[in-house]
Design an enzyme around this catalytic site. Structure first.
Site, PDB file in Angstrom:
ATOM      1  CG  ASN A  13       5.090  13.532   2.969  1.00 37.18           C
ATOM      2  OD1 ASN A  13       4.500  14.093   3.876  1.00 37.18           O
ATOM      3  ND2 ASN A  13       4.469  12.992   1.936  1.00 37.18           N
ATOM      4  CG  HIS A 108      -1.359   4.572   4.104  1.00 42.78           C
ATOM      5  ND1 HIS A 108      -0.941   3.900   2.980  1.00 42.78           N
ATOM      6  CD2 HIS A 108      -2.708   4.419   4.168  1.00 42.78           C
ATOM      7  CE1 HIS A 108      -1.994   3.354   2.385  1.00 42.78           C
ATOM      8  NE2 HIS A 108      -3.076   3.652   3.090  1.00 42.78           N
TER       9      HIS A 108
HETATM   10  C1  GRF Z   1       2.112  11.012  -0.781  1.00 38.98           C
HETATM   11  O1  GRF Z   1       0.717  11.004  -1.041  1.00 38.98           O
HETATM   12  C2  GRF Z   1       2.400  10.046   0.332  1.00 38.98           C
HETATM   13  O2  GRF Z   1       1.312   9.906   1.234  1.00 38.98           O
HETATM   14  C3  GRF Z   1       2.573   8.759  -0.386  1.00 38.98           C
HETATM   15  O3  GRF Z   1       3.347   9.127  -1.526  1.00 38.98           O
HETATM   16  C4  GRF Z   1       2.855  10.414  -1.974  1.00 38.98           C
HETATM   17  C5  GRF Z   1       3.986  11.278  -2.465  1.00 38.98           C
HETATM   18  O4  GRF Z   1       4.824  11.577  -1.370  1.00 38.98           O
HETATM   19  N1  GRF Z   1       3.186   7.774   0.439  1.00 38.98           N
HETATM   20  P1  GRF Z   1       6.135  12.539  -1.554  1.00 38.98           P
HETATM   21  O5  GRF Z   1       5.668  13.809  -2.210  1.00 38.98           O
HETATM   22  O6  GRF Z   1       7.102  11.791  -2.457  1.00 38.98           O
HETATM   23  O7  GRF Z   1       6.622  12.742  -0.163  1.00 38.98           O
END
Ligand code: GRF
Length: 198
Positions: A13, A108
């Site tokens: 993200n 989330h």
């Molecule tokens: C994702 O599913 C996010 O929604 C949750 O952590 C997971 C991994 O996120 N909070 P990322 O790939 O580290 O951004």
């Protein structure tokens, strides 16, 4: 607007947020900060030219306040206007959140208010839900309960596992978070219902 991003792991993200800011210029990524010095996202941020820092939460044990006090110096040195939690897996104390209230966002992996907390995809499957998705919300003292800024839905398909559903939701997280951050830094806090992608 200066944006700091907190991560704990791969930072997928975070990557999308940085890419959007660097491509469109609607804000500046000023820091990627992790509670895990080995978080793979830190190297990705560095490769994108974003300053990084890490504060290992483990030496602090259960003393959340002491860990958060150690987070503050690198965080405040970056002077962020907005803080994005992105795959950040530590619960923050209400006191810490209060000092950033109104300018801290989180993504989330559920359609809040359904399924705050962990194991969201398995809970959706166990409930027999036909749709699932993700939510970007303002962070408040109550876990996963702040004002909703955006949501994206995905269908739950026959044979889905928590992993297959998580993968489908993650694609939408990568669409939703940049879209919400772009509006948020422009002062628009009206909730965004992201249409299904083509
Ligand atoms: C994702 O599913 C996010 O929604 C949750 O952590 C997971 C991994 O996120 N909070 P990322 O790939 O580290 O951004």
């Amino acid at each position: 607007m200066r944006v700091a991003i907190l991560i704990s792991g791969g930072g997928s993200n975070m990557v999308r947020l940085v890419q959007a800011m660097q491509a469109e210029g609607f804000a500046t990524p000023v820091l990627v900060l992790s509670n895990d010095p080995a978080a793979a996202g830190l190297a990705k941020a560095q490769a994108m030219g974003v300053p990084v820092a890490a504060v290992d939460h483990r030496p602090f044990g259960k003393d959340r306040t002491a860990f958060e006090a150690a987070l503050l110096p690198p965080l405040l040195a970056a002077a962020p206007d907005v803080i994005c939690l992105a795959g950040f897996m530590r619960v923050l104390t209400p006191e810490f959140v209060r000092s950033f209230e109104g300018r801290m966002l989180n993504i989330h992996p559920s359609l809040l208010p359904l399924y705050p907390g962990l194991h969201t995809h398995q809970r959706a499957l166990d409930a027999g839900d036909a749709v699932a998705g993700c939510t970007v919300h303002e962070v408040t003292g109550a876990l996963d309960a702040g004002p909703i800024l955006g949501q994206a839905q995905v269908p739950v398909l026959p044979g889905d596992t928590a992993d297959s559903l998580a993968a489908r939701v993650l694609v939408q997280e990568h669409r939703l978070y940049p879209a919400v951050l772009r509006r948020f830094v422009a002062g628009d806090r009206t909730p965004l219902e992201l249409p299904p992608d083509a």
